[in-house]
Motif scaffolding. Structure first.
Motif, mmCIF file in Angstrom:
data_model
loop_
_atom_site.group_PDB
_atom_site.id
_atom_site.type_symbol
_atom_site.label_atom_id
_atom_site.label_comp_id
_atom_site.label_asym_id
_atom_site.label_seq_id
_atom_site.Cartn_x
_atom_site.Cartn_y
_atom_site.Cartn_z
ATOM 1 N N SER A 233 0.830 -1.206 0.000
ATOM 2 C CA SER A 233 0.000 0.000 0.000
ATOM 3 C C SER A 233 0.868 1.260 0.000
ATOM 4 C CB SER A 233 -0.940 0.009 1.215
ATOM 5 O OG SER A 233 -0.228 0.222 2.421
ATOM 6 N N ALA A 234 2.025 1.210 0.683
ATOM 7 C CA ALA A 234 2.944 2.352 0.661
ATOM 8 C C ALA A 234 3.508 2.553 -0.745
ATOM 9 C CB ALA A 234 4.077 2.135 1.657
ATOM 10 N N PHE A 235 3.834 1.438 -1.411
ATOM 11 C CA PHE A 235 4.313 1.507 -2.797
ATOM 12 C C PHE A 235 3.227 2.066 -3.711
ATOM 13 C CE2 PHE A 235 4.604 -0.692 -6.959
ATOM 14 C CZ PHE A 235 5.793 -0.123 -7.416
ATOM 15 N N ALA A 236 1.980 1.623 -3.486
ATOM 16 C CA ALA A 236 0.862 2.104 -4.300
ATOM 17 C C ALA A 236 0.654 3.602 -4.102
ATOM 18 C CB ALA A 236 -0.414 1.340 -3.935
ATOM 19 N N ILE A 237 0.719 4.058 -2.844
ATOM 20 C CA ILE A 237 0.571 5.485 -2.550
ATOM 21 C C ILE A 237 1.689 6.289 -3.217
ATOM 22 C CG2 ILE A 237 0.855 7.199 -0.707
ATOM 23 C CD1 ILE A 237 -1.903 6.264 -0.648
ATOM 24 N N ALA A 238 2.906 5.751 -3.179
ATOM 25 C CA ALA A 238 4.031 6.448 -3.804
ATOM 26 C C ALA A 238 3.787 6.655 -5.292
ATOM 27 C CB ALA A 238 5.318 5.647 -3.590
ATOM 28 N N GLU B 288 -6.999 3.253 -2.154
ATOM 29 C CA GLU B 288 -5.605 3.498 -2.545
ATOM 30 C C GLU B 288 -4.751 2.241 -2.548
ATOM 31 O OE1 GLU B 288 -6.589 7.575 -0.553
ATOM 32 O OE2 GLU B 288 -6.974 5.486 -0.085
ATOM 33 N N GLY B 289 -5.208 1.193 -1.831
ATOM 34 C CA GLY B 289 -4.463 -0.050 -1.811
ATOM 35 C C GLY B 289 -4.786 -0.964 -2.975
ATOM 36 N N SER B 290 -5.674 -0.519 -3.859
ATOM 37 C CA SER B 290 -6.069 -1.315 -5.023
ATOM 38 C C SER B 290 -5.130 -1.064 -6.198
ATOM 39 C CB SER B 290 -7.508 -0.954 -5.424
ATOM 40 O OG SER B 290 -7.811 -1.459 -6.714
ATOM 41 N N ILE B 291 -4.982 -2.061 -7.039
ATOM 42 C CA ILE B 291 -4.163 -1.921 -8.244
ATOM 43 C C ILE B 291 -4.825 -1.008 -9.264
ATOM 44 C CG2 ILE B 291 -5.170 -3.924 -9.398
ATOM 45 C CD1 ILE B 291 -1.458 -2.898 -9.464
ATOM 46 N N VAL B 292 -6.146 -0.862 -9.166
ATOM 47 C CA VAL B 292 -6.891 -0.075 -10.167
ATOM 48 C C VAL B 292 -6.477 1.391 -10.171
ATOM 49 C CG1 VAL B 292 -9.175 0.737 -10.883
ATOM 50 C CG2 VAL B 292 -8.839 -1.670 -10.239
ATOM 51 N N PRO B 293 -6.523 2.113 -9.032
ATOM 52 C CA PRO B 293 -6.107 3.518 -9.077
ATOM 53 C C PRO B 293 -4.627 3.704 -9.397
ATOM 54 C CG PRO B 293 -6.536 2.841 -6.816
ATOM 55 C CD PRO B 293 -7.051 1.755 -7.698
ATOM 56 N N VAL B 294 -3.800 2.693 -9.104
ATOM 57 C CA VAL B 294 -2.395 2.778 -9.496
ATOM 58 C C VAL B 294 -2.298 2.878 -11.015
ATOM 59 C CG1 VAL B 294 -0.175 1.580 -9.556
ATOM 60 C CG2 VAL B 294 -1.542 1.550 -7.463
ATOM 61 N N ALA B 295 -3.028 1.977 -11.709
ATOM 62 C CA ALA B 295 -3.006 1.981 -13.174
ATOM 63 C C ALA B 295 -3.629 3.255 -13.732
ATOM 64 C CB ALA B 295 -3.750 0.748 -13.694
ATOM 65 N N VAL B 296 -4.763 3.663 -13.166
ATOM 66 C CA VAL B 296 -5.450 4.867 -13.670
ATOM 67 C C VAL B 296 -4.585 6.105 -13.446
ATOM 68 C CG1 VAL B 296 -7.477 6.357 -13.397
ATOM 69 C CG2 VAL B 296 -7.740 3.867 -13.342
#
Length: 296
Positions: free
Chosen positions: A192-197, A262-270
């Motif tokens: 989740s920290a990586f995703a937030i970054a 924020e811990g989901s892969i979806v907003p990371v990709a978007v």
């Protein structure tokens, strides 16, 4: 004659001391830390005040906190860093903030809709919720976080590191620190920290570089947190009593688990689909400006 030489020597020594003190305060890491401490102290004080009141008064306190935090930021850069602050200029502040809010709204609602379409979320109207109270609480929490975090991360830290090592390094370091700063939240993991970054650090840094002001980044950050709160989705691990109740189904990689969207892969990709064009546009604009510089 000896007295005059002694006076001149003393003046030179005083001048060197003043120059050394001035250089110390103008060093980027120094004014970054001083400014951040000032903003955090203001935020801490007003958080305690808002805990004692409810409703619109609490929102007013948050607005006052935001004004004082921006003032502390401006004073830090003006008198310590000795530089102007066009990034918080009142010119186009309104339109940039609105554009940021629209961008953040599209980003979060789009991400939530994709997760819902994939079966990760289902929403039901919370009929027992006090709509006005939920609205004020969500706006207050989102506004305070957006102002304080953007002033510190994109305002102070980004520009301090940019001064020392350039914009790519500033983007990488602020993104990393932004992810690490959320490790202590409920449900946080290394992922989740990586995703937030990536989704927040890189996106908000790209937004700052693209628009060249903090208003757009603040608007984007504000809408991000406010929409999550109104939807009833945990905001970076912080539970939110929204206008909806959310039923979560499936793997945490899709839903974000206890940490929230924020811990989901979806907003990371978007977020990458949004931030990469911003960075490309920024690089092209800087290339054009460099070519148009007069040859000395």
């Amino acid at each position: 004659m000896k007295k005059k030489k002694s006076e001149n020597k003393e003046k030179r020594q005083n001048g060197r001391n003043l120059s050394a003190r001035s250089s110390f305060w103008r060093f980027p890491i120094v004014w970054m830390i001083v400014g951040a401490i000032g903003i955090v102290l203001i935020d801490t004080l007003f958080r305690r005040l808002t805990e004692q009141v409810d409703g619109l008064i609490s929102l007013v306190f948050t607005l006052v906190m935001g004004f004082l935090a921006i003032l502390a930021y401006k004073l830090t850069l003006t008198y310590l860093a000795r530089r102007s602050t066009p990034e918080i200029s009142s010119q186009r502040a309104g339109i940039e903030t609105v554009l940021g809010i629209l961008t953040g709204t599209i980003f979060i609602t789009g991400s939530a809709f994709i997760i819902m379409a994939l079966g990760g979320y289902s929403f039901q109207w919370a009929s027992s919720a006090d709509s006005s109270s939920v609205l004020i609480t969500s706006i207050e929490a989102a506004l305070g976080a957006a102002i304080v975090e953007e002033l510190i991360f994109r305002g102070l830290m980004f520009q301090a590191i940019d001064k020392l090592g350039g914009k790519p390094l500033a983007l990488a370091v602020t993104s990393l620190f932004f992810g690490v700063a959320h490790l202590g939240n409920t449900g946080a993991t290394l992922y989740s920290a990586f995703a937030i970054a990536l989704e927040a650090g890189v996106l908000l840094g790209a937004a700052f570089l693209w628009r060249r002001n903090l208003w757009f980044a603040i608007g984007l950050h504000f809408a991000w947190n406010a929409i999550e709160g109104l939807l009833g989705i945990p905001v970076s691990g912080h539970s939110a009593a929204g206008l909806f109740t959310v039923k979560v189904n499936g793997a945490a990689l899709l839903t974000g688990g206890d940490f929230g969207l924020e811990g989901s892969i979806v907003p990371v990709a978007v977020s990458l689909l949004i931030s990469i064009p911003m960075l490309i546009w920024t690089a092209r604009n800087r290339g054009v400006e460099a070519r148009n510089l007069p040859v000395s």
